[in-house]
Design an enzyme around this catalytic site. Structure first.
Site, PDB file in Angstrom:
ATOM      1  N   ARG A  41      13.584   2.194  -4.259  1.00  0.00           N
ATOM      2  CA  ARG A  41      13.426   3.021  -3.060  1.00  0.00           C
ATOM      3  C   ARG A  41      14.499   2.716  -2.011  1.00  0.00           C
ATOM      4  NH1 ARG A  41       7.453   3.955  -3.662  1.00  0.00           N
ATOM      5  NH2 ARG A  41       6.743   5.263  -1.960  1.00  0.00           N
ATOM      6  N   ARG A  90      -4.724  14.384  -0.463  1.00  0.00           N
ATOM      7  CA  ARG A  90      -4.689  13.657  -1.738  1.00  0.00           C
ATOM      8  C   ARG A  90      -5.856  12.663  -1.847  1.00  0.00           C
ATOM      9  NH1 ARG A  90       0.831  11.004  -3.559  1.00  0.00           N
ATOM     10  NH2 ARG A  90       0.640   9.757  -1.677  1.00  0.00           N
ATOM     11  N   ARG A 103       6.040   7.537   6.773  1.00  0.00           N
ATOM     12  CA  ARG A 103       6.477   7.374   5.381  1.00  0.00           C
ATOM     13  C   ARG A 103       7.579   8.380   5.046  1.00  0.00           C
ATOM     14  NH1 ARG A 103       1.455   8.050   1.905  1.00  0.00           N
ATOM     15  NH2 ARG A 103       2.773   7.384   0.193  1.00  0.00           N
ATOM     16  N   LYS A 153       5.311  13.288  -7.870  1.00  0.00           N
ATOM     17  CA  LYS A 153       5.906  12.503  -8.962  1.00  0.00           C
ATOM     18  C   LYS A 153       4.863  11.619  -9.642  1.00  0.00           C
ATOM     19  CE  LYS A 153       8.054   8.937  -6.044  1.00  0.00           C
ATOM     20  NZ  LYS A 153       6.990   9.011  -5.037  1.00  0.00           N
ATOM     21  N   ARG A 163      -6.335   7.106   0.186  1.00  0.00           N
ATOM     22  CA  ARG A 163      -5.560   5.908   0.548  1.00  0.00           C
ATOM     23  C   ARG A 163      -5.388   5.835   2.057  1.00  0.00           C
ATOM     24  NH1 ARG A 163      -0.319   6.608  -3.192  1.00  0.00           N
ATOM     25  NH2 ARG A 163       0.613   5.895  -1.258  1.00  0.00           N
TER      26      ARG A 163
END
Ligand code: AMP
Length: 226
Positions: A88, A127, A172, A13, A161
């Protein structure tokens, strides 16, 4: 345009938000990016948020709701925006609706980017992010055009990250399932929920998203090459 993206970490997203921002000038409001900047700048919010983020937990609702109120109270705030990572939790969703109605606005569309767990893990652990403009990359699926140089801002600081490391990722995903998935029903009841298959390639997903936005808002954004 008032758009909201739902989707687990790694669903893409953020990538889609950046594409829509660049193509159509829809402001991407990424609470994750705002929090990472706050941590980097060692602000009060950053100091409070850091330990939650490092462990893959959600930052408490009261801090997030304050943060969003601040974003929306900025002078000259654009009316074309896209929420990437907020709300969230159900509490956040209700607070957001209240804020929008105080401002005489409402969400036009909530789009879930859906991806299965194995692919999510592969995507997140590979990522990489531009530290300067937060553009997302992937070591296999989306390398920058020139090695280690951000396509968007030219920075050479592309990093992983902390919370994209494997040990944090599973937590997560669990948090997403428990706390964020209930939002799907919340937006279904409001008749603004749509889903796209986030395992397709980036361009196909963008095209599906644009089709949904065009239909729902009765507009005509075009992805034709410039
Ligand atoms: P993201 O970049 O969207 O994956 O967010 C990274 C981290 O920031 C999350 O794992 C949370 O710790 C925190 N965060 C971002 N947005 C929110 C939110 N709306 N509510 C609570 N925590 C958030």
């Amino acid at each position: 345009m008032h758009i909201l993206f739902l989707g687990p970490p790694g669903s893409g997203k953020g990538t889609q938000s950046k594409i829509l921002e660049n193509k159509f000038g829809i402001l991407q409001i990424s609470t994750g990016d705002i929090l990472r900047k706050a941590i980097e700048n060692k602000t009060d919010l950053g100091n409070k948020a850091k330990s939650f983020m490092d462990e893959g937990k959600l930052v408490p609702d009261n801090l997030m709701i304050e943060l969003i109120k601040e974003v929306f109270s900025q002078e000259n705030f654009t009316d074309n925006w896209l929420m990437d990572g907020f709300p969230r939790t159900l509490n956040q969703a209700v607070a957001f609706d209240n804020l929008l109605s105080e401002l005489n606005k409402k969400l036009d569309v909530a789009i879930e980017v859906d991806v299965n767990k194995d692919l999510l893990i592969k995507r997140i652990t590979g990522r990489r992010i531009c530290r300067n403009c937060q553009a997302p990359y992937h070591i296999d699926f989306k390398k920058p055009k020139v090695d280690d140089i951000c396509d968007y801002c030219g920075s050479n600081d592309i990093y992983q990250r902390n919370d994209d490391k494997e040990e944090v990722v599973l937590n997560r995903l669990k948090v997403y399932k428990e706390q964020t998935l209930p939002l799907i029903d919340y937006y279904k009841k409001k008749n603004i929920y749509f889903k796209v298959d986030g395992s397709k390639n980036i361009d196909e997903i963008t095209s599906e998203i644009v089709t949904i936005i065009n239909k729902k808002l009765n507009i005509n954004l075009s992805l034709k090459m410039d």
